[in-house]
Design a protein around this motif. Structure first.
Motif, mmCIF file in Angstrom:
data_model
loop_
_atom_site.group_PDB
_atom_site.id
_atom_site.type_symbol
_atom_site.label_atom_id
_atom_site.label_comp_id
_atom_site.label_asym_id
_atom_site.label_seq_id
_atom_site.Cartn_x
_atom_site.Cartn_y
_atom_site.Cartn_z
ATOM 1 N N LEU A 149 0.830 -1.206 0.000
ATOM 2 C CA LEU A 149 0.000 0.000 0.000
ATOM 3 C C LEU A 149 0.866 1.259 0.000
ATOM 4 N N GLY A 150 1.901 1.253 0.816
ATOM 5 C CA GLY A 150 2.807 2.402 0.875
ATOM 6 C C GLY A 150 3.463 2.667 -0.466
ATOM 7 N N TYR A 151 3.915 1.607 -1.114
ATOM 8 C CA TYR A 151 4.547 1.775 -2.419
ATOM 9 C C TYR A 151 3.560 2.323 -3.451
ATOM 10 N N LEU A 152 2.382 1.718 -3.519
ATOM 11 C CA LEU A 152 1.413 2.144 -4.532
ATOM 12 C C LEU A 152 0.927 3.566 -4.305
ATOM 13 N N LYS A 153 0.800 3.961 -3.048
ATOM 14 C CA LYS A 153 0.355 5.328 -2.759
ATOM 15 C C LYS A 153 1.418 6.359 -3.080
ATOM 16 N N SER A 154 2.689 5.971 -2.964
ATOM 17 C CA SER A 154 3.769 6.926 -3.208
ATOM 18 C C SER A 154 4.248 6.925 -4.652
ATOM 19 N N SER A 155 3.859 5.944 -5.425
ATOM 20 C CA SER A 155 4.338 5.810 -6.804
ATOM 21 C C SER A 155 3.281 6.305 -7.789
ATOM 22 N N ASN A 156 3.768 6.806 -8.914
ATOM 23 C CA ASN A 156 2.849 7.251 -9.959
ATOM 24 C C ASN A 156 2.454 6.132 -10.903
ATOM 25 N N GLU A 157 3.264 5.109 -10.970
ATOM 26 C CA GLU A 157 2.952 4.006 -11.869
ATOM 27 C C GLU A 157 3.218 2.681 -11.177
ATOM 28 N N ILE A 158 2.579 1.666 -11.685
ATOM 29 C CA ILE A 158 2.747 0.331 -11.118
ATOM 30 C C ILE A 158 3.528 -0.514 -12.117
ATOM 31 N N LEU A 159 4.570 -1.134 -11.623
ATOM 32 C CA LEU A 159 5.403 -1.983 -12.463
ATOM 33 C C LEU A 159 4.807 -3.384 -12.514
ATOM 34 N N PRO A 160 5.083 -4.131 -13.586
ATOM 35 C CA PRO A 160 4.543 -5.493 -13.690
ATOM 36 C C PRO A 160 4.909 -6.368 -12.489
ATOM 37 N N GLU A 161 6.102 -6.187 -11.949
ATOM 38 C CA GLU A 161 6.534 -6.976 -10.786
ATOM 39 C C GLU A 161 5.659 -6.670 -9.570
ATOM 40 N N HIS A 162 5.316 -5.401 -9.387
ATOM 41 C CA HIS A 162 4.464 -5.034 -8.260
ATOM 42 C C HIS A 162 3.034 -5.536 -8.471
ATOM 43 N N TYR A 163 2.603 -5.532 -9.704
ATOM 44 C CA TYR A 163 1.275 -6.067 -10.009
ATOM 45 C C TYR A 163 1.221 -7.557 -9.654
ATOM 46 N N LYS A 164 2.290 -8.288 -9.952
ATOM 47 C CA LYS A 164 2.366 -9.708 -9.603
ATOM 48 C C LYS A 164 2.368 -9.885 -8.084
#
Length: 104
Positions: free
Chosen positions: A62-77
């Motif tokens: 949650l912290g990563y997704l809230k602070s990032s502008n885009e989601i990488l395929p690795e994070h989606y996995k």
């Protein structure tokens, strides 16, 4: 635009997972599910460990997704794997609670 939808979808799923995990955290410590045998005690410890691990992972994602502008395929996995792990926890927790129901 597709990436924004993916991000908001992942955030929504992670928020639901967070609430589910918190609910399990409260219920596993409930007096209704106090273990009476060694096997139940070990299962409870196992569940508490998984709940703690999933809670920490959920907060990191949650912290990563809230602070990032885009989601990488690795994070989606990682999000999808986390959701799967939460469903497995739900199944394991239901099995644990079924042991406390009186026989019919």
């Amino acid at each position: 635009m597709e990436n924004v939808q993916d991000k908001s979808m992942c955030l929504g799923k992670l928020e639901r997972c967070y609430h589910t995990i918190q609910q399990f955290k409260k219920r596993v410590d409930s007096y209704m599910y106090e273990p009476t045998t060694m096997a139940l005690f070990e299962t409870k410890l196992y569940l508490k460990g998984r709940i703690t691990k999933l809670s920490e992972t959920n907060q990191k994602l949650l912290g990563y997704l809230k602070s990032s502008n885009e989601i990488l395929p690795e994070h989606y996995k990682q999000v999808n794997y986390h959701i799967r792990e939460t469903f497995e926890l739900e199944f394991d927790f239901l099995e644990y609670t079924m042991r406390f129901r009186p026989p019919v």
